[in-house]
Design a protein around this motif. Structure first.
Motif, mmCIF file in Angstrom:
data_model
loop_
_atom_site.group_PDB
_atom_site.id
_atom_site.type_symbol
_atom_site.label_atom_id
_atom_site.label_comp_id
_atom_site.label_asym_id
_atom_site.label_seq_id
_atom_site.Cartn_x
_atom_site.Cartn_y
_atom_site.Cartn_z
ATOM 1 N N LEU A 35 0.815 -1.211 0.000
ATOM 2 C CA LEU A 35 0.000 0.000 0.000
ATOM 3 C C LEU A 35 0.849 1.262 0.000
ATOM 4 O O LEU A 35 1.761 1.419 0.804
ATOM 5 C CB LEU A 35 -0.902 -0.010 1.241
ATOM 6 N N VAL A 37 0.671 5.079 0.955
ATOM 7 C CA VAL A 37 -0.187 5.832 1.883
ATOM 8 C C VAL A 37 -0.224 7.320 1.563
ATOM 9 O O VAL A 37 -0.800 8.107 2.329
ATOM 10 C CB VAL A 37 0.261 5.627 3.344
ATOM 11 N N THR A 42 -5.470 5.971 -1.726
ATOM 12 C CA THR A 42 -5.085 5.283 -0.480
ATOM 13 C C THR A 42 -6.294 4.809 0.315
ATOM 14 O O THR A 42 -6.394 3.632 0.678
ATOM 15 C CB THR A 42 -4.218 6.199 0.394
ATOM 16 N N MET A 43 -7.231 5.697 0.609
ATOM 17 C CA MET A 43 -8.352 5.313 1.469
ATOM 18 C C MET A 43 -9.306 4.364 0.740
ATOM 19 O O MET A 43 -9.939 3.517 1.383
ATOM 20 C CB MET A 43 -9.087 6.556 1.962
ATOM 21 N N VAL A 46 -7.848 1.053 1.349
ATOM 22 C CA VAL A 46 -8.113 0.590 2.715
ATOM 23 C C VAL A 46 -9.528 0.010 2.807
ATOM 24 O O VAL A 46 -9.753 -1.015 3.474
ATOM 25 C CB VAL A 46 -7.915 1.734 3.724
ATOM 26 N N LYS A 50 -10.711 -3.964 3.797
ATOM 27 C CA LYS A 50 -11.736 -4.387 4.752
ATOM 28 C C LYS A 50 -12.672 -5.420 4.126
ATOM 29 O O LYS A 50 -13.167 -6.319 4.817
ATOM 30 C CB LYS A 50 -12.529 -3.178 5.233
ATOM 31 N N TYR A 110 0.287 4.217 7.948
ATOM 32 C CA TYR A 110 -0.201 2.866 7.648
ATOM 33 C C TYR A 110 -0.855 2.273 8.905
ATOM 34 O O TYR A 110 -1.968 1.735 8.838
ATOM 35 C CB TYR A 110 0.948 1.979 7.173
ATOM 36 N N ILE A 113 -4.307 3.977 9.635
ATOM 37 C CA ILE A 113 -5.452 3.769 8.740
ATOM 38 C C ILE A 113 -5.789 2.298 8.540
ATOM 39 O O ILE A 113 -6.924 1.962 8.192
ATOM 40 C CB ILE A 113 -5.241 4.452 7.371
ATOM 41 N N VAL A 114 -4.812 1.423 8.779
ATOM 42 C CA VAL A 114 -5.047 -0.014 8.592
ATOM 43 C C VAL A 114 -5.327 -0.710 9.916
ATOM 44 O O VAL A 114 -6.133 -1.637 9.993
ATOM 45 C CB VAL A 114 -3.850 -0.672 7.869
#
Length: 244
Positions: A35, A37, A42-43, A46, A50, A110, A113-114
């Motif tokens: 990833l 970032v 990026t988001m 993420v 999920k 990272y 957000i992860v």
């Protein structure tokens, strides 16, 4: 038996790249990605993580595209953008404190957000190979946090041989995998770098390697590579599986 990691660089580059990586994972043989970032996608990446919790995701350290997370005078050109390693003058030097702060800022982002450590570390445009100071700082991060790093051996982990098409001076496709497969799987643990993706506005306007990524999606989801892996009894793994 050969243990093969098929990693996609550039997760988070853009939504189109993200969708290509997910297709190569869900419908093909891709096992891992890394990833970015600092990018527009990026988001979005993420959120896809999920939805696909079994996908192994590392951190793609970036000091060569877009803008840094920190204010660092030696990290950027006159317009405030990262410089590609190939464009740096030989006498050009990063400030070590600034570069370390940027690398650690990307690692901390990272985590934020992860919500967990990356599976491994690698870098955009091979900065951890081309820039000695970057290699030093990234390897420090890997050792401190007990995380595998591409092209860097750590005592607790088995050596992973790194393969990419540049090793074979091949065309910008993944056809070389078929041609050299018997040679590649002589390694007990091996990573093949890939760049699957779909072309969107961001990719088309920022990367010369764009349409070629769609060919990589096609290859990674094809019966050709699936049958080759099955025929040769290759074990598909991730960096989560390389600890001794």
């Amino acid at each position: 038996m050969s243990n093969l990691i098929l990693n996609a660089d550039d997760f988070g580059y853009s939504n189109g790249v993200n969708y290509g990586i997910i297709d190569a994972y869900k419908n093909g043989v891709l096992t891992s990605t890394t990833l970015m970032v600092t990018m527009s996608g990026t988001m979005h990446a993420v959120e896809l993580m999920k939805e696909n919790p079994e996908l192994s995701v590392g951190l793609h350290l970036n000091i060569s595209l877009g803008k840094p997370l920190i204010d660092g005078e030696t990290l950027v050109d006159e317009n405030g953008y990262f410089m590609k390693p190939d464009s740096l003058h030989k006498e050009y030097l990063y400030n070590e404190d600034e570069l370390r702060a940027e690398v650690r800022a990307q690692y901390e982002k990272y985590l934020n957000i992860v919500g967990k450590k990356p599976s491994h570390l690698d870098s955009h445009l091979f900065s951890t190979d081309k820039v000695p100071l970057m290699r030093k700082i990234a390897s420090e991060l890997a050792l401190e946090n007990d995380i595998p790093m591409r092209n860097f051996d750590i005592e607790a982990y088995n050596h992973v041989e790194f393969i990419n098409y540049r090793n074979y001076n091949a065309k910008p496709t993944l056809d070389y995998i078929v041609e050299f497969f018997e040679d590649i799987i002589k390694n007990e643990y091996v990573e093949i770098m890939t760049h699957p993706g779909y072309v969107d506005y961001s990719l088309n306007n920022n990367s010369s390697y764009n349409v070629q990524r769609t060919n990589e999606v096609e290859f990674l989801t094809s019966d050709v590579i699936k049958n080759l892996i099955k025929k040769n009894n290759v074990n598909l793994i991730t960096y989560n599986d390389v600890r001794k």
